[in-house]
Design an enzyme around this catalytic site. Structure first.
Site, PDB file in Angstrom:
ATOM      1  N   HIS A 265     -11.591  -4.770   9.795  1.00 52.79           N
ATOM      2  CA  HIS A 265     -12.098  -4.530   8.447  1.00 52.79           C
ATOM      3  C   HIS A 265     -13.333  -3.648   8.448  1.00 52.79           C
ATOM      4  CE1 HIS A 265      -9.544  -7.942   7.355  1.00 52.79           C
ATOM      5  NE2 HIS A 265      -9.723  -7.617   6.089  1.00 52.79           N
TER       6      HIS A 265
ATOM      7  N   GLU B 113       0.801  -1.234   0.000  1.00 50.83           N
ATOM      8  CA  GLU B 113       0.000   0.000   0.000  1.00 50.83           C
ATOM      9  C   GLU B 113       0.824   1.270   0.000  1.00 50.83           C
ATOM     10  OE1 GLU B 113      -1.199  -2.601   1.486  1.00 50.83           O
ATOM     11  OE2 GLU B 113      -3.259  -2.716   0.771  1.00 50.83           O
TER      12      GLU B 113
END
Lengths: 359, 400
Positions: A160, A91
């Site tokens: 999440h 990322e």
């Protein structure tokens, strides 16, 4: 292509929830009057890739996998691997590449599989993308869009499920958008890609499969929505409900229910979290004199906190009651389905809050 | 590639008790002075003089910064480059205007080498509105769109992916936009400490994977503030000391170790790397052994580095080395060298005068340049965009 996709979906398992995909296919088939949020985003990306060849997409699984949530379905086949780039799980690295390429003149759309994973790249989003125009005194701009699903899904647990609207909306230099329906998804994403500043685009996984009516204007390839303007989804005179993303739907349901009891709610869909549309909020509070904000995120320093502060600063005399905030519970998201439901605002919570504010 | 991998001289022996390997100077005579003449010079007189001027400019500028800081003209965090000039000049002076440079907070000299004027850099350091970033960036955030300097990053490691992005753009222009002549390269400069940051490894991987025209230039000066490189970095199995250049081949690109106190060696190595990148053969990792003569920043008491170590590196100062080389090879006369040094002194003095006399930014500049599209400040209570309100950008820090 579609049957092949279904096959792929079954092969790859979990991320590709087949029932939802089927629903999406159905939605896609009747695109004239209804369109899912997924297809709205997909068509927006498709049109913007066609319109400007400096636009490109990068992220994990955006290419061959057709998108972790199928938002980029078909785009690799159409535009090639140079414009729809699969990245390794890296990322900070790929976000930095996207940001650097934006500094150098390209227009990247950087997908995060979920906004939770963007925490690994938050340095690049804030220190590089948001701040560089200022540090360079206007010389080096960053026309980038960061997008992905934000907030809770279903049973995906603590790491999440976080909502990042509050964090990113506090940063100068970023614009933060949160679409609710398909019209929002198309109009805001196209506006974001055409915008010269870095945009944080917060989608919602649960909304991807939901279909909404769209007219010819929305389907036009140059359809954009203005950044910084909220939408009044439903007019009412007793109380204002302010929300964004999935919670707008909940507010509309609550408003439906309450209207049967003679309470008429005005429902505002923020569409843009930063900059907040103060004019629309104030016009509404002057009408109803009561406000309830609704968000999935945590209470402290949330979007509702900011709206509450603004309303009491700018419209103190208009308020007949304190602004109430309906937020997610102040806990990391639990896994058990019943606890998860208890940790998130439900339609009943909104109804209760409205009744409380009405006294 | 073989040649590149062998380009390796001058070993650090930072710990006492280790064997000191003798430094090979740029052009040591092979035998005594009475025998065969010295080898042909590695560069033309023009290039040599340009390199000399650039290194002296870097040195004098940084030394002036120290003076100005202690006089209160400069403030905050200031990190000086003195001693490392051979790397900046050796690499950047062979770049084109359309090539990009990305750096860390130790970026003044990278900006100067790339072409940003001394006036603009000094004014930026003084926090004046005539600075290259109008006083909004400061010492650690030098940007120049004109000279393609993409910063200036305080977080070490965060500049490297940005550098990769600029390289990506160059490749994209050729592969997607059809600009066949697009072959610009990007050089990212960073230190030994950065080589333990995650973004460094992510960048090595992606640069090799996407075959980006990017050169990783590690300015290994052995110290990250007070943390010695030998204490911070693990060693490849079988090695006595950590080698950063060896991480290149692990990711699929050449890794080169070079004496970073020798500008001509740096230039040679950089030239090969840049040409590789322009040909589309991908990235290179260059580890330049160098040293900063001053502390990490002007606030650093610099107590942990030994006097012997500092003296050893002072003896390898790149500027007298190049001067000696130029004289020995007839690339410049004493008078020409003096003229260059005088010119630098003039330029640096002028930059201080310019910065001193320049005005500070006006209050109204505070809210400028946050967004390229000022509608980003949003719609105010009365329905107009805030930036349209009279007196908007003359606001105070309390803006709601």
């Amino acid at each position: 292509m579609l049957p092949g996709l279904l096959q792929q979906a079954r092969k790859h398992g979990v991320l590709c929830r087949v029932p939802r995909l089927t629903a999406a296919i159905r939605g896609f088939a009747s695109a004239q009057s209804e369109m899912t949020v997924r297809d709205a985003l997909n068509s927006a990306l498709d049109e913007e890739l066609a319109r400007d060849d400096k636009v490109y997409i990068l992220g994990e699984e955006v290419g061959e996998y057709q998108g972790a949530y199928k938002i980029t379905r078909g785009l690799l086949q159409k535009y090639g691997a140079d414009r729809v780039k699969d990245t390794p799980i890296t990322e900070a690295g790929f976000t930095g590449i996207a940001v650097g390429s934006a500094f150098a003149g390209l227009k990247p759309v950087c997908e995060f599989m979920t906004w939770n994973f963007a925490m690994q790249a938050i340095d690049q989003i804030i220190n590089s993308a948001a701040k560089t125009l200022y540090m360079s005194a206007g010389k080096i701009s960053c026309p980038i869009v960061f997008r992905g699903p934000n907030g809770a899904a279903a049973g995906v647990a603590a790491q999440h499920s976080q909502c990042f609207a509050a964090w990113y909306s506090s940063v100068p230099g970023l614009k933060v958008l949160a679409p609710y329906d398909s019209e929002d998804a198309r109009g805001l994403l196209k506006a974001a890609i055409r915008d010269p500043d870095p945009v944080v685009f917060l989608e919602n996984e649960i909304m991807y499969g939901q279909a909404f009516p769209v007219n010819a204007q929305v389907l036009d390839k140059d359809f954009t929505l203005p950044i910084g303007k909220a939408k009044v989804m439903r007019e009412g005179k007793h109380v204002t409900l302010v929300s964004f993303s999935k919670m707008v739907g909940y507010c509309l349901k609550a408003a439906d229910h309450l209207s049967k009891e003679g309470v008429h709610c005005e429902v505002i869909n923020l569409r843009t979290i930063k900059p907040l549309d103060k004019a629309t909020l104030l016009a509404s509070i002057k009408k109803t004199h009561k406000m309830v904000t609704v968000e999935e995120g945590w209470p402290q320093c949330g979007v509702g906190s900011e709206i509450s502060a603004l309303m009491q600063e700018l419209a103190f005399d208009e308020l007949d009651a304190p602004v109430l905030r309906v937020t997610g519970a102040e806990v990391p998201m639990p896994y058990a389905a019943n606890l998860e439901a208890a940790a998130l605002p439900q339609v009943d919570d909104i109804i209760k809050a409205v009744k409380k504010v009405l006294g | 590639m073989q040649t590149m991998l062998k380009q390796h001289s001058g070993f650090r022996a930072a710990q006492p008790g280790r064997q000191v390997v003798k430094v090979r100077a740029v052009a040591a005579p092979l035998k005594t002075a009475t025998s065969a003449p010295a080898k042909a010079p590695l560069v033309t007189p023009e290039v040599a003089k340009d390199l000399y001027y650039d290194m002296v400019l870097g040195r004098e500028f940084e030394e002036m910064c120290a003076q100005m800081y202690y006089r209160g003209k400069m403030f905050g965090f200031v990190h000086l480059y003195s001693g490392q000039e051979a790397v900046s000049s050796g690499v950047i002076r062979l770049l084109r205007p359309d090539d990009h440079v990305v750096s860390t907070y130790r970026d003044h000299v990278h900006a100067l080498s790339k072409g940003v004027s001394a006036r603009e850099v000094m004014a930026e350091l003084f926090g004046k509105k005539t600075g290259c970033c109008r006083g909004q960036g400061g010492s650690m955030h030098m940007f120049s769109a004109k000279h393609n300097v993409l910063g200036g990053y305080a977080f070490i490691g965060e500049g490297i992916p940005v550098g990769l992005g600029a390289a990506f753009q160059s490749k994209y222009r050729r592969d997607v936009l059809g600009e066949e002549t697009s072959d610009s390269v990007t050089c990212s400069f960073f230190g030994d400490g950065t080589c333990n940051v995650g973004q460094f490894y992510e960048s090595l991987n992606m640069a090799a994977l996407y075959k980006l025209p990017h050169i990783f230039v590690v300015e290994n000066n052995l110290w990250a503030i007070g943390m010695s490189h030998l204490r911070a970095t693990s060693r490849t199995s079988g090695d006595e000391t950590p080698y950063i250049y060896k991480k290149g081949p692990a990711f699929g690109m050449p890794g080169v170790l070079v004496d970073g106190m020798d500008v001509l060696k740096v230039r040679q190595v950089a030239q090969e790397a840049v040409e590789r990148a322009r040909r589309g053969e991908g990235p290179t990792l260059i580890e330049a052994e160098t040293y900063r003569f001053r502390g990490h920043s002007l606030a650093d008491p610099d107590e942990l580095r030994s006097k012997e170590e500092k003296a050893r590196y002072q003896a390898r100062d790149p500027i007298p080395q190049l001067k000696k080389y130029m004289l020995e090879h007839g690339l410049a006369t004493e008078a020409e060298i003096k003229a260059l040094e005088d010119k630098v002194a003039e330029v640096v003095e002028d930059s201080v005068k310019f910065a001193d006399e320049s005005p500070k930014p006006e209050r109204g500049q505070l809210l400028e340049n946050v967004f390229a599209d000022p509608r980003g400040f949003g719609i105010s209570e009365d329905g107009r965009y805030r930036y349209q309100q009279p007196g908007f950008s003359s606001g105070t820090a309390i803006v709601s």
